[in-house]
Motif scaffolding. Structure first.
Motif, short mmCIF file in Angstrom:
data_model
loop_
_atom_site.label_atom_id
_atom_site.label_comp_id
_atom_site.label_asym_id
_atom_site.label_seq_id
_atom_site.Cartn_x
_atom_site.Cartn_y
_atom_site.Cartn_z
N ALA A 104 -4.62 -46.91 -61.13
CA ALA A 104 -3.34 -46.63 -61.54
C ALA A 104 -2.42 -47.56 -61.98
N GLU A 105 -2.21 -48.47 -61.53
CA GLU A 105 -1.39 -49.52 -62.17
C GLU A 105 -2.02 -49.87 -63.63
N VAL A 106 -3.18 -50.20 -63.74
CA VAL A 106 -3.69 -50.42 -65.19
C VAL A 106 -3.27 -49.34 -65.96
N ALA A 107 -3.49 -48.05 -65.66
CA ALA A 107 -3.23 -46.91 -66.43
C ALA A 107 -1.66 -46.93 -66.90
N SER A 108 -0.98 -47.13 -65.92
CA SER A 108 0.52 -47.24 -65.86
C SER A 108 1.12 -48.23 -66.87
N LEU A 109 0.45 -49.40 -66.96
CA LEU A 109 0.87 -50.36 -67.85
C LEU A 109 0.39 -50.10 -69.21
N ALA A 110 -0.92 -49.35 -69.23
CA ALA A 110 -1.12 -49.01 -70.69
C ALA A 110 -0.34 -47.95 -71.50
N VAL A 111 0.07 -47.03 -70.47
CA VAL A 111 0.82 -45.86 -71.02
C VAL A 111 2.12 -46.54 -71.47
N GLN B 204 -4.10 -38.45 -71.26
CA GLN B 204 -5.26 -38.68 -72.03
C GLN B 204 -5.89 -40.20 -71.67
N LEU B 205 -4.85 -41.04 -72.22
CA LEU B 205 -5.12 -42.41 -72.04
C LEU B 205 -5.18 -42.74 -70.50
N ALA B 206 -4.28 -42.18 -69.88
CA ALA B 206 -4.40 -42.63 -68.38
C ALA B 206 -5.44 -42.08 -67.56
N LYS B 207 -5.98 -40.77 -68.06
CA LYS B 207 -7.17 -40.36 -67.32
C LYS B 207 -8.54 -41.16 -67.74
N ALA B 208 -8.56 -41.52 -69.01
CA ALA B 208 -9.74 -42.15 -69.68
C ALA B 208 -9.82 -43.57 -68.70
N MET C 144 12.03 -48.11 -69.91
CA MET C 144 11.37 -46.65 -69.50
C MET C 144 10.41 -46.92 -68.47
N GLN C 145 10.55 -46.10 -67.35
CA GLN C 145 9.80 -46.17 -66.32
C GLN C 145 8.53 -45.03 -66.36
N THR C 146 7.52 -45.74 -66.11
CA THR C 146 6.19 -44.85 -66.24
C THR C 146 5.53 -44.99 -64.68
N ASP C 147 5.32 -43.36 -64.37
CA ASP C 147 4.70 -43.37 -63.21
C ASP C 147 3.54 -42.49 -63.28
N VAL C 148 2.53 -43.20 -62.95
CA VAL C 148 1.09 -42.48 -62.96
C VAL C 148 0.56 -42.31 -61.48
N VAL C 149 0.31 -41.02 -61.27
CA VAL C 149 -0.21 -40.59 -59.80
C VAL C 149 -1.90 -40.22 -59.99
N LEU D 130 3.96 -47.47 -60.28
CA LEU D 130 5.31 -47.40 -61.15
C LEU D 130 5.48 -48.80 -62.20
N SER D 131 5.31 -48.19 -63.49
CA SER D 131 5.81 -49.71 -64.55
C SER D 131 6.83 -49.42 -65.10
#
Length: 392
Positions: free
Chosen positions: A25-32, A45-49, A88-93, A120-121
């Motif tokens: 989740a952390e890596v996906a959050s940073l990437a998004v 799509q990016l987060a799920k990949a 911009m805060q990005t929250d990936v769950v 959260l990034s």
């Protein structure tokens, strides 16, 4: 003992799986967060990949959600949070299901279990800026660079690139970055009722009085100068602070720097910028003054003595200090403090430290030498300090 062993094994599996899930989740959050202009579907799509790449031992599909929320001046979030820049805060769950290594229903360990975790990034975004380009329109700006490119053509192309960069930054801010052009040669020129009119911003006898009255607007130059285009040409004009970039570029496109007897009086640009910036309203938090010039100031007679240090005299009398302090004394459109930055780019030209007043005006670290065309763009962005954002 068997129950204790089963419980320990199940707890260890959950801890390992949860740690891996949080890492994904952390890596996906940073990437998004690092993306430019993604759609919601593209972000998900990016987060799920990324999460699929990290987590291989799940059962069925992973559930991944992405939520992004901007913290800006206009929303009041920055003031409330005490932030210095919009973000911009990005929250990936992520939610995943797993098969248990051991099942022991007597103590509540089922065949499968679910875990949920998120990260959260925060990406700091470009602040909206007001940029004043103070541009030299002396005849030498029409000459070719050492590599053969006309200097003023490079400046025009560079300003067009800066405009496109500001368009990109504006997507993150409700308050838009604005841009102004203040031209100078021996005079300042404005467009009045569709016609270009000469103005002399330096009409007083002493540098002390000139600086003391620098924020007062001046009357047009006399008709002798207005109509004697051979010596006092009007081939440019100011463009007031605007967020209408298409208008800015259209006006810039009409300008040239090919007037043969147009010299360099850089103080005309600095004095005019004092009036323009002082009259500006709805200020953005960053005020940036950028001078683009390709040569030394022409000599003038001051107190009966010929000198090429007139700008330096004005600076010593407080020109730049007063200009920048005046802006810092104001408040931004949302009540925030104003930051002022200033720099000078020598267009294929090395400024002389001893005689050139800009060293005392903006400081040596803010003097740049553009030895080739791409340097102009590079140094402008460096002075704007506008990056694509940093992650936290």
């Amino acid at each position: 003992m068997m129950m204790l062993f089963a419980f320990a094994m199940h707890l260890a599996q959950q801890m390992l799986a949860h740690a891996r899930l949080l890492e994904a989740a952390e890596v996906a959050s940073l990437a998004v967060a690092a993306q430019n202009e993604p759609t919601q579907a593209e972000s998900e799509q990016l987060a799920k990949a990324i999460v699929d790449f990290y987590i291989k031992d799940n059962v069925g599909d992973l559930a991944v959600s992405v939520d992004q929320d901007a913290c800006t001046y206009a929303s009041g979030c920055m003031q409330e949070a005490g932030e210095l820049a919009p973000s911009m805060q990005t929250d990936v769950v992520v939610q995943a299901k797993y098969n248990s290594w051991l099942a022991y229903r007597e103590i509540g360990i089922e065949d499968q279990f679910e875990l949920k975790g998120g990260s959260l990034s925060k990406r700091y975004l470009p602040k909206p800026v007001d940029v004043y380009f103070i541009v030299d329109f002396s005849y030498s700006m029409s000459w070719s660079w050492t590599n053969g490119e006309p200097k003023f053509d490079i400046v025009k192309e560079t300003l067009a690139r800066v405009v496109e960069q500001l368009r990109l930054y504006n997507q993150y801010n409700q308050d838009k970055s604005r841009i102004a052009l203040i031209g100078f040669n021996k005079y300042s020129v404005r467009k009045v009722s569709g016609k270009r009119v000469l103005y002399n911003m330096d009409i007083y006898d002493t540098t002390t009085e000139t600086v003391a009255r620098m924020f007062e607007d001046k009357p047009p130059a006399s008709s002798y100068y207005q109509y004697y285009d051979y010596y006092y040409p009007k081939n440019f004009h100011d463009v007031p602070l605007t967020e209408d970039y298409d208008h800015f570029l259209a006006e810039l496109d009409t300008m040239t720097a090919n007037a043969r007897y147009a010299g360099t009086h850089s103080w005309q640009g600095m004095l005019r910028s004092a009036v323009v910036s002082n009259e500006a309203t709805n200020l953005n938090p960053d005020q940036v003054f950028i001078v683009l010039s390709d040569g030394h100031d022409n000599e003038i007679t001051y107190n009966g003595v010929r000198t090429n240090r007139y700008l330096k005299m004005l600076v010593n009398s407080g020109l730049c200090q007063k200009l920048f302090d005046n802006m810092r004394s104001k408040k931004g459109r949302h009540g925030e403090a104003i930051s002022v930055k200033a720099g000078v780019i020598g267009i294929d030209f090395l400024l002389d430290k001893e005689s050139n007043g800009f060293y005392d005006c903006v400081g040596e670290k803010n003097i740049y030498h553009a030895s080739q065309g791409p340097d102009v763009y590079k140094y402008i962005l460096q002075m704007l300090n506008e990056e694509t954002g940093r992650l936290k």
